[in-house]
Design an enzyme around this catalytic site. Structure first.
Site, PDB file in Angstrom:
ATOM      1  N   TYR A   1      25.573 111.459 -71.589  1.00 25.68           N
ATOM      2  CA  TYR A   1      26.078 112.839 -71.685  1.00 25.68           C
ATOM      3  C   TYR A   1      27.364 112.915 -70.842  1.00 25.68           C
ATOM      4  O   TYR A   1      27.478 113.728 -69.930  1.00 25.68           O
ATOM      5  CB  TYR A   1      25.069 113.858 -71.156  1.00 25.68           C
ATOM      6  CG  TYR A   1      23.700 113.797 -71.780  1.00 25.68           C
ATOM      7  CD1 TYR A   1      23.405 114.567 -72.906  1.00 25.68           C
ATOM      8  CD2 TYR A   1      22.699 112.987 -71.256  1.00 25.68           C
ATOM      9  CE1 TYR A   1      22.142 114.523 -73.484  1.00 25.68           C
ATOM     10  CE2 TYR A   1      21.438 112.947 -71.834  1.00 25.68           C
ATOM     11  CZ  TYR A   1      21.168 113.704 -72.942  1.00 25.68           C
ATOM     12  OH  TYR A   1      19.923 113.657 -73.500  1.00 25.68           O
TER      13      TYR A   1
ATOM     14  N   GLU B   1      28.380 110.198 -75.391  1.00 23.67           N
ATOM     15  CA  GLU B   1      28.537 111.651 -75.510  1.00 23.67           C
ATOM     16  C   GLU B   1      28.557 112.019 -76.991  1.00 23.67           C
ATOM     17  O   GLU B   1      29.158 111.326 -77.807  1.00 23.67           O
ATOM     18  CB  GLU B   1      29.848 112.048 -74.798  1.00 23.67           C
ATOM     19  CG  GLU B   1      30.495 113.336 -75.214  1.00 23.67           C
ATOM     20  CD  GLU B   1      29.702 114.576 -74.812  1.00 23.67           C
ATOM     21  OE1 GLU B   1      29.222 114.646 -73.678  1.00 23.67           O
ATOM     22  OE2 GLU B   1      29.564 115.474 -75.687  1.00 23.67           O
TER      23      GLU B   1
ATOM     24  N   ASP C   1      23.382 113.528 -67.308  1.00 22.29           N
ATOM     25  CA  ASP C   1      23.811 114.909 -67.001  1.00 22.29           C
ATOM     26  C   ASP C   1      23.700 115.729 -68.286  1.00 22.29           C
ATOM     27  O   ASP C   1      24.717 116.115 -68.874  1.00 22.29           O
ATOM     28  CB  ASP C   1      25.259 114.867 -66.473  1.00 22.29           C
ATOM     29  CG  ASP C   1      25.757 116.249 -66.060  1.00 22.29           C
ATOM     30  OD1 ASP C   1      24.946 117.192 -65.993  1.00 22.29           O
ATOM     31  OD2 ASP C   1      26.974 116.382 -65.812  1.00 22.29           O
TER      32      ASP C   1
ATOM     33  N   GLN D   1      33.094 121.235 -65.416  1.00 25.39           N
ATOM     34  CA  GLN D   1      32.479 121.961 -64.291  1.00 25.39           C
ATOM     35  C   GLN D   1      33.372 123.121 -63.865  1.00 25.39           C
ATOM     36  O   GLN D   1      34.596 122.962 -63.776  1.00 25.39           O
ATOM     37  CB  GLN D   1      32.260 121.022 -63.104  1.00 25.39           C
ATOM     38  CG  GLN D   1      31.108 120.052 -63.293  1.00 25.39           C
ATOM     39  CD  GLN D   1      29.736 120.710 -63.216  1.00 25.39           C
ATOM     40  OE1 GLN D   1      29.601 121.896 -62.910  1.00 25.39           O
ATOM     41  NE2 GLN D   1      28.698 119.940 -63.529  1.00 25.39           N
TER      42      GLN D   1
ATOM     43  N   CYS E   1      21.540 121.285 -64.413  1.00 23.84           N
ATOM     44  CA  CYS E   1      21.827 122.676 -64.020  1.00 23.84           C
ATOM     45  C   CYS E   1      20.584 123.535 -64.242  1.00 23.84           C
ATOM     46  O   CYS E   1      20.648 124.749 -64.092  1.00 23.84           O
ATOM     47  CB  CYS E   1      23.019 123.227 -64.792  1.00 23.84           C
ATOM     48  SG  CYS E   1      22.774 123.184 -66.559  1.00 23.84           S
TER      49      CYS E   1
HETATM   50  C1  SAM Z   1      26.332 119.207 -68.650  1.00 27.60           C
HETATM   51  S1  SAM Z   1      27.503 118.499 -69.709  1.00 27.60           S
HETATM   52  C2  SAM Z   1      27.937 117.074 -68.767  1.00 27.60           C
HETATM   53  C3  SAM Z   1      29.308 116.528 -68.998  1.00 27.60           C
HETATM   54  C4  SAM Z   1      29.822 115.527 -67.994  1.00 27.60           C
HETATM   55  N1  SAM Z   1      28.820 114.744 -67.368  1.00 27.60           N
HETATM   56  C5  SAM Z   1      30.688 116.212 -66.945  1.00 27.60           C
HETATM   57  O1  SAM Z   1      30.278 116.337 -65.788  1.00 27.60           O
HETATM   58  O2  SAM Z   1      31.796 116.622 -67.290  1.00 27.60           O
HETATM   59  C6  SAM Z   1      26.493 117.914 -70.983  1.00 27.60           C
HETATM   60  C7  SAM Z   1      27.207 117.148 -72.065  1.00 27.60           C
HETATM   61  O3  SAM Z   1      26.218 116.639 -72.971  1.00 27.60           O
HETATM   62  C8  SAM Z   1      26.769 116.643 -74.280  1.00 27.60           C
HETATM   63  N2  SAM Z   1      25.620 116.559 -75.216  1.00 27.60           N
HETATM   64  C9  SAM Z   1      24.849 117.560 -75.682  1.00 27.60           C
HETATM   65  N3  SAM Z   1      23.875 117.074 -76.462  1.00 27.60           N
HETATM   66  C10 SAM Z   1      24.008 115.729 -76.485  1.00 27.60           C
HETATM   67  C11 SAM Z   1      23.291 114.672 -77.114  1.00 27.60           C
HETATM   68  N4  SAM Z   1      22.232 114.906 -77.867  1.00 27.60           N
HETATM   69  N5  SAM Z   1      23.699 113.423 -76.901  1.00 27.60           N
HETATM   70  C12 SAM Z   1      24.780 113.168 -76.123  1.00 27.60           C
HETATM   71  N6  SAM Z   1      25.516 114.121 -75.509  1.00 27.60           N
HETATM   72  C13 SAM Z   1      25.135 115.390 -75.692  1.00 27.60           C
HETATM   73  C14 SAM Z   1      27.581 117.916 -74.327  1.00 27.60           C
HETATM   74  O4  SAM Z   1      28.565 117.834 -75.330  1.00 27.60           O
HETATM   75  C15 SAM Z   1      28.167 117.955 -72.903  1.00 27.60           C
HETATM   76  O5  SAM Z   1      29.428 117.322 -72.867  1.00 27.60           O
END
Ligand code: SAM
Length: 569
Positions: free
Chosen positions: A417, A438, A494, A381, A521
């Protein structure tokens, strides 16, 4: 009482069917109304239509026109038919009615013309919406206006139903208008709301979350369900990450241009311009230029202190990298890469200062939550001062007692995520067992280190796609997984901007946790997912909390809490 003509009745019935009004009672009421309103003129109309042999579709089209116009068209058709100038009266009538309708459509103001309009509202991407003239033609003004303002604009482009315009001047200001801090506001695409007071920005974001979720999910949400936007402790200098890019001359030219040379590295370094350029390359593509950013008032002071040196280093790095490549195609391909040597990273952290290497592991302390390692170029973030408030509140929403009384304390949490495990680790004190899932294996390695460093022994992480990971977790057969299927399970999701992939939302629905805390977001994709998650009636939206993670911009973090319905509900 005269009987309604058959086509009139048919037309009314067709209209009714078209509007999907299924109740038989409604059909008969309207048909009865038509019976009483039939006039001599309508009978003349019907007779004429039959004489000319109009088919059913042409009759329906003609009946959609105002009566005097319909009679005029019929007269013209008859005349043309008698003069043997028309072979197909039905086609003639339809063409005339369509032309009439097109002529009556509101006409846009001419492109390039200047006009005054009152801004009705600010849309979620920051543009102002207003109406012009008696026909209330829709005009969208680029950034920099506020609701209620009288503005002078120049029409830049007309579309079928609206025009785009550029702001020339504000003739009557809103009381919410303030002086933007950045001299490049309006030129740079980074900020949309610097001209609005902070209170007005918070209100706009609440309105946008509320409007987007309602309109795009189709859910009937109670009017007061969207809480006040949670404010950021800092309105400026909050951003811990910026990625300015160098505009080497031909990065913007496609086609045959071979201008991407090392000596082209004197171009601007910064962010995209707000406006798209008018020039097109050989393939018809337009592009946005780069605004030179010497200082950014959104970035932390530490980043701004390092920016001049980082800009010089970027020019040298770009010239060196481009100098090694002979072919123009290779140079263009290098310039298009997201982490190309033409893009700089400046990531400010509490423990490592400003980190400028994408892969370097940096460490950030979140007050009252913990200390977290993450890769400087990867997701974390960007609003550091807001993070303690944001994380604590989300964990609080997840850990609240479940429906059914204070005794029903949630026990198991999945952080879907999870990135480097911020929510999972922060929540570990409140849950007996926590799982993080993740896709990025590197983030999961750091998440495991973070769990150890923060003493979160009850958290385990899995590097996997969200949907697959969830299915695998539910298929496993330990005691914790059993608890996961019970009624005290909660999930925080998320996802990235695109929202949940179908496999993830299906897995979520198959599982059926007692509570879903959905952090997003992008309220538009969140709305789409809410529609899916609530479609079968198992979940109901309980709370919606917008967080201002990005002051001065149109962006907002929207948090929605869904609860599984109790059987009796
Ligand atoms: C908005 S970030 C949220 C990260 C965490 N919740 C934070 O606040 O630090 C979204 C995350 O989803 C992961 N991501 C993207 N596609 C994904 C998938 N298909 N399955 C699991 N994770 C995924 C990305 O690598 C990223 O770390």
């Amino acid at each position: 009482m005269a009987l309604a003509s058959l086509p009139l009745r048919q037309s009314l019935r067709r209209k009714l069917r078209g509007a999907c009004r299924s109740a038989q009672q409604e059909v008969s009421e309207v048909a009865a109304a038509a019976t009483t309103t039939t006039t001599t003129t309508e009978l003349v109309l019907e007779e004429e239509m039959q004489k000319l042999g109009l088919d059913a579709d042409a009759q329906a089209v003609l009946l959609s026109a105002p009566l005097p116009a319909a009679l005029e068209i019929l007269a013209a058709c008859r005349e043309a038919a008698e003069a043997k100038e028309v072979r197909n009266p039905s086609a003639f009538v339809v063409a005339r009615v369509r032309k009439l309708q097109a002529d009556q459509r509101p006409q846009p103001p001419a492109e390039g013309s200047q006009l005054q309009m009152r801004v009705s509202k600010v849309l979620s991407h920051g543009q102002g919406l207003g109406f012009w003239g008696e026909s209330e033609w829709v005009i969208m003004v680029g950034m920099g206006v506020l609701a209620g303002e009288l503005v002078e604009v120049c029409i830049s482009r007309n579309f079928k139903r609206y025009s785009e315009a550029q702001l020339i001047s504000v003739l009557e200001c809103s009381p919410d208008r303030v002086q933007p801090k950045c001299p490049l506001f309006g030129q740079c695409s980074g900020c949309q709301y610097q001209h609005a007071s902070y209170e007005a920005q918070l209100a706009l974001k609440r309105e946008h979350v509320s409007g987007t979720l309602r309109e795009l999910s189709g859910l009937e949400l109670p009017s007061d369900i969207v809480e006040l936007t949670v404010r950021s402790p800092q309105e400026y200098h909050y951003r811990n990450k910026i990625t300015p890019k160098l505009e080497a001359v031909s990065a913007k030219h496609g086609g045959d241009a071979d201008l991407l040379q090392p000596d082209g590295c004197n171009g601007p370094i910064g962010f995209c311009e707000q406006e798209w350029g008018h020039e097109q390359d050989a393939s018809g593509r337009r592009w946005r230029g780069t605004v030179d950013i010497a200082q950014c008032p959104l970035a932390t002071e530490a980043i701004n202190a390092q920016l001049p040196a980082a800009r010089e280093a970027l020019r040298l790095r770009a010239a060196e990298a481009l100098g090694k490549l002979r072919s123009p195609a290779a140079r263009r391909s290098l310039a298009r890469r997201r982490r190309s040597p033409l893009v700089a990273l400046l990531r400010a952290t509490t423990l490592d200062g400003v980190v400028q290497s994408w892969e370097e592991v940096a460490t950030e302390t979140i007050a009252e939550v913990g200390t977290f390692k993450f890769r400087a170029g990867n997701f974390f973030q960007v609003n550091s001062p807001m993070l303690p408030i944001f994380v604590t509140r989300i964990v609080g929403l997840a850990a609240e007692p479940l429906q059914g009384g204070d005794s029903l304390v949630p026990e198991v949490l999945v952080d879907l995520y999870c990135g480097v495990g911020v929510f999972a680790i922060a929540a570990s004190r409140h849950f007996q067992r926590v799982f993080g899932i993740e896709l990025d294996g590197g983030a999961i390695e750091l998440a495991r280190e973070n769990a150890v460093a923060n003493g979160a022994g009850n958290v385990s992480f899995q590097a996997c796609d969200a949907g697959d990971g969830l299915c695998a977790l539910l298929a496993a057969s330990g005691a914790s997984e059993e608890a996961l299927r019970g009624e005290r399970s909660v999930v925080i999701v998320d996802p990235p901007r695109e929202g949940l992939l179908p496999v993830a939302s299906e897995a979520l629905l198959d599982w059926g946790p007692q509570r879903i805390v959905y952090v997003s977001c992008d309220p538009a994709t969140q709305a789409r997912d809410l529609k899916e998650l609530t479609a079968k009636g198992n979940y109901v939206v309980k709370r919606i909390v917008p967080f201002d993670m990005f002051p001065q911009t149109r962006h907002v973090e929207s948090v929605v809490v869904l609860e599984r319905r109790m059987r009796a509900e």
